[in-house]
Every structure is written in C-alpha cells, then in structure tokens.
Design a protein around this motif. Structure first.
Motif, PDB file in Angstrom:
ATOM      1  N   THR A 144       0.836  -1.200   0.000  1.00  0.00           N
ATOM      2  CA  THR A 144       0.000   0.000   0.000  1.00  0.00           C
ATOM      3  C   THR A 144       0.873   1.254   0.000  1.00  0.00           C
ATOM      4  O   THR A 144       0.625   2.203  -0.753  1.00  0.00           O
ATOM      5  CB  THR A 144      -0.929   0.010   1.223  1.00  0.00           C
ATOM      6  OG1 THR A 144      -1.773  -1.151   1.176  1.00  0.00           O
ATOM      7  CG2 THR A 144      -1.796   1.260   1.246  1.00  0.00           C
ATOM      8  N   GLY A 149      -0.750   4.373  -2.156  1.00  0.00           N
ATOM      9  CA  GLY A 149      -2.177   4.271  -1.867  1.00  0.00           C
ATOM     10  C   GLY A 149      -3.020   3.904  -3.076  1.00  0.00           C
ATOM     11  O   GLY A 149      -4.225   3.713  -2.957  1.00  0.00           O
ATOM     12  N   ALA A 183      -5.224   2.752   2.405  1.00  0.00           N
ATOM     13  CA  ALA A 183      -4.869   3.304   1.099  1.00  0.00           C
ATOM     14  C   ALA A 183      -5.232   4.783   1.013  1.00  0.00           C
ATOM     15  O   ALA A 183      -4.470   5.595   0.469  1.00  0.00           O
ATOM     16  CB  ALA A 183      -5.572   2.513  -0.005  1.00  0.00           C
TER      17      ALA A 183
END
Length: 278
Positions: A144, A149, A183
């Motif tokens: 992530t 993200g 995220a």
C-alpha cells in the motif's frame, strides 16, 4: 526518529497532520511542556498518536522532544490495535510506569546520539517481546505504501491468497484500519506533501491518482478538517523534508524509515536527526 529542540523553550501551537505511521511524541521539556488536544481529549506530556486521528493540535511551552514513527505493522509493540487505529493516548496509559523510566533515561542522556540509542533499544526490546502481525498483513501494508495508496483491495487479496473478507478482517484486527482506509491515508499523505511543496490542487490530483479535485478535497477534509489550501502551509508538513529527508523519494514515502518490526538491527543512522531551532 527525529529530535527537536528550541534553544529557549517557547510557546508552540501546531495543527498536526495525519501521517501513515503510529507516532510517539516523547516530551523531554521541563514543567508541563507538551499539551495535546484531539478527539475531545486534552492532556500533557508524552503521547501516542494512532493512524488518522482526525484534528489534533500540539501546544505548550516546549523545549525538547523526541518523535518516533512506527509502521503500524510494527506498532503492536504498543499494545492492541486500538492504539494503532486513530487513538490519542498518553504514553503512560500505553506503557504504564515504564513510560516514566524511559523519559528519565532520555532526559539524562548526554547527547542526542545517546538518546536515539536508548529509544532504539527500548523499542527493539518491546518489539521482541510483543505480538507479531501476520506476514500477509505486513506485506499488504508495504504494498500500500509502495504504491502511494493506489492499490486495488481485490488485487492485494489475490497476492496473499486470502478472500477479500478475510483480508479486511485481519487488517482491521491487526492494523486497526481496513485496507481501503489505509490506502486513503497513504494517498492523502502523498497529496498533502505535494501541496506543501507548492503544487496546485490540479497538479496534485494528477500526481496522486485522484479522479478530480472533489475526492482530494474530501480526503483532506476527512483527515484534517481543513481545505487543501489551508493544509498546504501546515508547519507539521513543512518540517518533514528537514526532519525526515530520507523518507521521501519522488514524492512517495519509503518503507523502512522507522524501526522495522521484523528486524532487530539498530535504527539506521540516516533516519536520526536533531534539529536546533533558533
């Protein structure tokens, strides 16, 4: 970790911006020192700030403090996932009497290098004694962050061989946040630093992968209570490039800038900083 010092203790009032790490602010000032205010809770002294705590201010007559940023998959050293997920707690609430002993060791250390060594030793020992997150959960967090993200939850589930439902349940239980919120936080952090660097919102949208300015505005508002224009000059963001110069490359956070929950080696010297503010 980074050390902060004002040669003469002076009043401070800073709006703190959410960051994709669990933050320990260890107050080394005399008297009351650091005062924090967030989530309807006001306290003073050393504090532990979980992921995405919402609006939070730090103030008080501050002389010196040590800031430690932990990846959330290493932050189980602090206790349960409730510490990781958006909470704001005093260090004494988290570590009990040991908090006072750690503060005293840090205050009496002869140099910042010695303070960094003491802090690294304390965190390393607690990581060794504390629970570990699943390797799959640690992998999901690293992916992530590395992707800024911009990751698909279904894709992450396929990578670790889990169902989407199991992925959400494990991340919530062990990191305190869902993969989707993780995220959003990482992408917001990337965008916030671009805003602080002077990029206009339209450029930030393109660089951060937002569809348009509306989702950017929504995320900034959700994590800070402010507009993108108001977040850009936040002093907490402006100082990041000085305090954490190795945490950003190409505008993207790099995994490993904080103590690694899966290693026991000392904190790398290139993440140790002491800033003297006149």
């Amino acid at each position: 970790m980074a050390g902060f010092r004002q040669r003469v203790p002076a009043p401070v009032d800073i709006a703190m911006v959410a960051h994709p790490s669990v933050t320990l602010l260890i107050d080394l000032s005399d008297d009351d020192g650091l005062v924090y205010d967030g989530q309807g809770r006001r306290g003073h002294g050393s504090v532990v700030i979980g992921l995405a705590p919402g609006e939070l201010r730090a103030s008080g007559l501050v002389g010196e403090c040590l800031q430690i940023r932990l990846r959330p998959d290493a932050a189980t050293v602090l206790g349960s996932s409730s510490v990781v997920s958006g909470s704001v707690k005093s260090l004494a609430d988290v570590w009990g009497r040991d908090a006072g002993r750690v503060e005293e060791r840090l205050r009496t250390a002869g140099s910042w290098d010695e303070r960094f060594a003491v802090a690294a030793d304390v965190v390393r020992r607690r990581i060794g004694d504390g629970p570990r997150v699943d390797p799959e959960v640690a992998h999901i967090w690293r992916r992530t962050v590395a992707g800024g993200g911009r990751v698909r939850v279904d894709g992450l589930a396929d990578e670790v061989g889990w169902s989407r439902k199991l992925l959400w349940a494990r991340c919530r239980a062990q990191l305190g946040v869902t993969p989707k919120r993780a995220a959003r936080l990482v992408r917001f952090d990337h965008a916030a630093h671009l805003l602080a660097a002077g990029l206009p919102p339209a450029g930030v949208v393109a660089e951060s992968g937002y569809v348009d300015q509306s989702p950017l505005h929504r995320d900034v508002k959700a994590f800070t209570g402010l507009t993108p224009t108001a977040v850009a000059p936040a002093p907490w963001l402006a100082i990041d490039d000085v305090a954490w110069p190795d945490s950003w490359r190409a505008g993207r956070p790099v995994t490993g800038g904080a103590v690694d929950g899966h290693r026991t080696d000392p904190v790398s010297p290139n993440v140790r900083r002491c800033l003297d503010h006149l």
